[in-house]
Design a protein around this motif. Structure first.
Motif, short mmCIF file in Angstrom:
data_model
loop_
_atom_site.label_atom_id
_atom_site.label_comp_id
_atom_site.label_asym_id
_atom_site.label_seq_id
_atom_site.Cartn_x
_atom_site.Cartn_y
_atom_site.Cartn_z
N LYS A 12 41.27 14.65 20.64
CA LYS A 12 40.79 14.81 22.03
C LYS A 12 39.41 14.20 22.28
N VAL A 13 39.23 13.86 23.55
CA VAL A 13 37.93 13.43 24.05
C VAL A 13 37.59 14.39 25.18
N GLU A 14 36.39 14.94 25.18
CA GLU A 14 35.99 15.82 26.30
C GLU A 14 34.73 15.26 26.96
N LEU A 15 34.85 14.92 28.24
CA LEU A 15 33.76 14.22 28.94
C LEU A 15 33.15 15.03 30.08
N HIS A 16 33.59 16.27 30.23
CA HIS A 16 32.97 17.12 31.25
C HIS A 16 32.84 18.53 30.70
N VAL A 17 31.74 18.76 30.00
CA VAL A 17 31.47 20.11 29.49
C VAL A 17 29.95 20.31 29.50
N HIS A 18 29.53 21.39 30.19
CA HIS A 18 28.09 21.71 30.24
C HIS A 18 27.75 22.52 29.00
N ILE A 19 26.82 22.03 28.20
CA ILE A 19 26.54 22.73 26.95
C ILE A 19 26.07 24.15 27.22
N GLU A 20 25.33 24.35 28.32
CA GLU A 20 24.88 25.72 28.65
C GLU A 20 26.06 26.60 29.07
N GLY A 21 27.16 25.98 29.45
CA GLY A 21 28.37 26.71 29.84
C GLY A 21 29.26 27.04 28.66
N THR A 22 28.74 26.77 27.44
CA THR A 22 29.48 27.12 26.22
C THR A 22 28.77 28.24 25.45
N LEU A 23 27.77 28.85 26.10
CA LEU A 23 27.00 29.94 25.46
C LEU A 23 27.85 31.21 25.45
N THR A 24 28.49 31.47 24.34
CA THR A 24 29.38 32.63 24.24
C THR A 24 28.57 33.93 24.29
N PRO A 25 29.23 35.04 24.70
CA PRO A 25 28.52 36.32 24.67
C PRO A 25 28.02 36.66 23.27
N GLU A 26 28.76 36.25 22.25
CA GLU A 26 28.32 36.53 20.88
C GLU A 26 27.02 35.80 20.56
N LEU A 27 26.92 34.55 21.02
CA LEU A 27 25.68 33.80 20.78
C LEU A 27 24.54 34.34 21.65
N ARG A 28 24.86 34.72 22.88
CA ARG A 28 23.83 35.32 23.76
C ARG A 28 23.26 36.58 23.10
N TRP A 29 24.14 37.36 22.52
CA TRP A 29 23.72 38.58 21.82
C TRP A 29 22.79 38.24 20.66
N LYS A 30 23.19 37.25 19.87
CA LYS A 30 22.40 36.85 18.70
C LYS A 30 21.01 36.34 19.12
N LEU A 31 20.95 35.54 20.19
CA LEU A 31 19.67 34.99 20.64
C LEU A 31 18.79 36.10 21.22
N ALA A 32 19.41 37.06 21.91
CA ALA A 32 18.65 38.19 22.45
C ALA A 32 17.98 38.96 21.31
N GLN A 33 18.74 39.18 20.25
CA GLN A 33 18.19 39.87 19.06
C GLN A 33 17.07 39.04 18.43
#
Ligand code: ADE
Ligand code: ZN
Length: 351
Positions: A12-33
Motif C-alpha cells: 500500500k501507499v498512503e498519501l493522506h494521513v495527518h500524523i497528529e491524527g494517529t495519536l492513539t489513546p495509549e500513546l496520549r496516556w504514555k505522553l501524559a505520564q
C-alpha cells in the motif's frame, strides 16, 4: 482467496494521513505520564482514570456536522476538539519520534510500503516547540521505519488555513531548512471562508523551490466547488499537483472535466465522508471519479479520531462503495503508487 485477502496483502501507499491524527489513546496516556500532566481529551473537562476510559472517549468523537442542539454542543467531543487537544502532549524530540514511529509500526502491519504523512507545524511552534525537536524526531522515526520496517516516507507540511498568510510564509521559510525530508506543502484545518487562493504567494514560491503542492477541499464545505476550481486550475499559474478530498468534483461536469483533463490526482478518505454524508451519495461520486479516469489514493485522514478506521478499512470500504472488482482495486492501488511523490526506485520496489 476472497476480496479482503487481496486488500490485506496489497502493498500500500498512503498519501493522506495527518500524523497528529494517529495519536492513539495509549500513546496520549504514555505522553501524559511522561510529562506529568493529566490525560485530557478535547471539549470535556473530564479526567480519565485509566487508558481504557480514554479509549472509550475516542470512540465517541463526532463530526461537527452532527452537532444539532446546545446540549450536544456541551456534551459531545467534536473532531476538531479531539484532534487539537492531542497537540499539547507533543513537546520534545522524543514525543515526535514516538508519534511517528507508532504510525509507521501500524503502517507496517497493514503492508504500507510508502506514505506521505502531513504535519501541522504551526500547531506546534505556536506552543513553543522547537523546529529541531519536531523535525529531528520525525527524521529519526522516518529513518528507522525505512531501514527496519521497509516503510518509506516523505513529509508534507500543511499550512493551517485558518491562520494568516504571513504565518504560512514564516513557516514555509523554516521548512526550507528541512527540504531533504519534506516533499510537499499542503493546506488543512478549518476551510470555512478560507479559499486556497489566500495562500497563492506561498504556493508559487514553494513550486519554484521544487516542492510539490496540494490542498484540502473537504466534503460538505460551503464554497467547495470554487475552492476545487482554484486548486485545479489557477493557483501558482496552472493549479496544484494534487487535490486532497475534493469529492464534490463529481457534482459538476465542468469540474470533473477540469480535474480529469488536467490529470489532477486525488486523495480519497471514504470513512471520513461517511461520518457526514450518506452512503449512496459518496458511492455514486466515487464511481464517477473512477470512471472519469482520475487517479486516486484511498487513505485514512485522521484515523484515531475517526473511529480507528485505518487505510485497510478505507480500501475495503472504497471497494464496496464503488462496486470495484479486484482488478479495479489493483488499478487504483497502482495509480496511488504512480501519483505518489516517491523516488523512482521506491515506486519500482512497490509496483
Ligand atoms: N486536520 C487534520 N485532519 C483534518 C481534516 N480531516 N480536515 C481538515 N483539517 C484536518
Ligand atoms: Zn485531511
Amino acid at each position: 482467496s476472497n476480496n479482503s485477502d487481496l486488500i490485506l496483502r496489497l502493498p500500500k501507499v498512503e498519501l493522506h494521513v495527518h500524523i497528529e491524527g494517529t495519536l492513539t489513546p495509549e500513546l496520549r496516556w504514555k505522553l501524559a505520564q511522561r510529562h506529568g500532566v493529566p490525560p485530557r481529551f478535547g471539549g470535556t473537562e473530564a479526567d480519565f482514570e485509566s487508558v481504557q476510559d480514554l479509549r472509550k472517549a475516542h470512540d465517541n468523537v463526532v463530526s461537527s456536522a452532527q452537532i444539532r442542539t446546545p446540549e450536544q454542543a456541551r456534551t459531545l467531543v467534536t473532531f476538531s476538539q479531539a484532534y487539537y487537544s492531542g497537540f499539547e502532549y507533543l513537546k520534545t524530540k522524543n514525543d515526535f519520534f514516538d508519534l511517528a514511529m507508532n504510525y509507521f509500526q501500524l503502517a507496517a502491519t497493514m503492508n504500507v510500503r510508502y506514505c506521505e504523512p502531513f504535519f501541522d507545524a504551526q500547531g506546534h511552534t505556536s506552543r513553543g516547540v522547537a523546529w529541531e525537536d519536531m523535525m529531528e524526531g520525525f527524521r529519526e522515526a522516518q529513518e528507522r521505519a525505512s531501514g527496519e520496517l521497509n516503510v518509506h516516507s516523505s513529509w508534507i507540511m500543511c499550512i493551517l488555513r485558518d491562520q494568516s498568510p504571513e504565518s504560512a510564509m514564516d513557516h514555509y521559510k523554516e521548512a526550507l531548512r528541512y527540504k531533504d525530508m519534506i516533499i510537499g506543502i499542503g493546506l488543512d484545518s478549518n476551510e470555512l471562508n478560507r479559499p486556497p487562493n489566500l495562500f497563492e504567494e506561498v504556493y508559487t514560491l514553494a513550486r519554484k523551490d521544487g516542492f510539490k503542492i496540494t490542498a484540502h477541499c473537504d466534503v460538505g464545505v460551503e464554497d467547495t466547488h470554487e475552492h476545487i476550481r482554484q486548486v485545479a486550475s489557477t493557483i501558482a499559474g496552472t493549479g496544484l499537483d494534487r487535490l486532497d478530498h475534493g469529492l464534490h468534483v463529481a457534482d459538476e461536469r465542468r469540474l470533473l472535466e477540469l480535474v480529469a483533463g488536467r490529470s489532477v490526482p486525488m486523495t480519497i478518505c471514504p470513512w471520513a465522508y461517511l461520518r457526514r454524508e450518506t452512503y449512496d451519495s459518496i458511492a455514486e461520486r466515487l464511481r464517477l471519479l473512477f470512471d472519469a479516469g482520475i487517479k486516486m489514493c484511498i487513505s485514512s485522514d485522521s484515523p484515531v479520531y475517526m473511529d480507528e478506521s485505518w487505510v485497510t478499512h478505507n480500501l475495503l470500504l472504497a471497494q464496496k462503495m464503488g462496486g470495484f472488482t479486484d482488478a479495479e482495486m489493483v488499478q487504483i492501488a497502482r495509480s496511488a503508487v504512480d501519483m505518489s511523490w516517491a523516488k523512482p526506485a521506491v515506486k519500482k520496489a512497490i509496483d
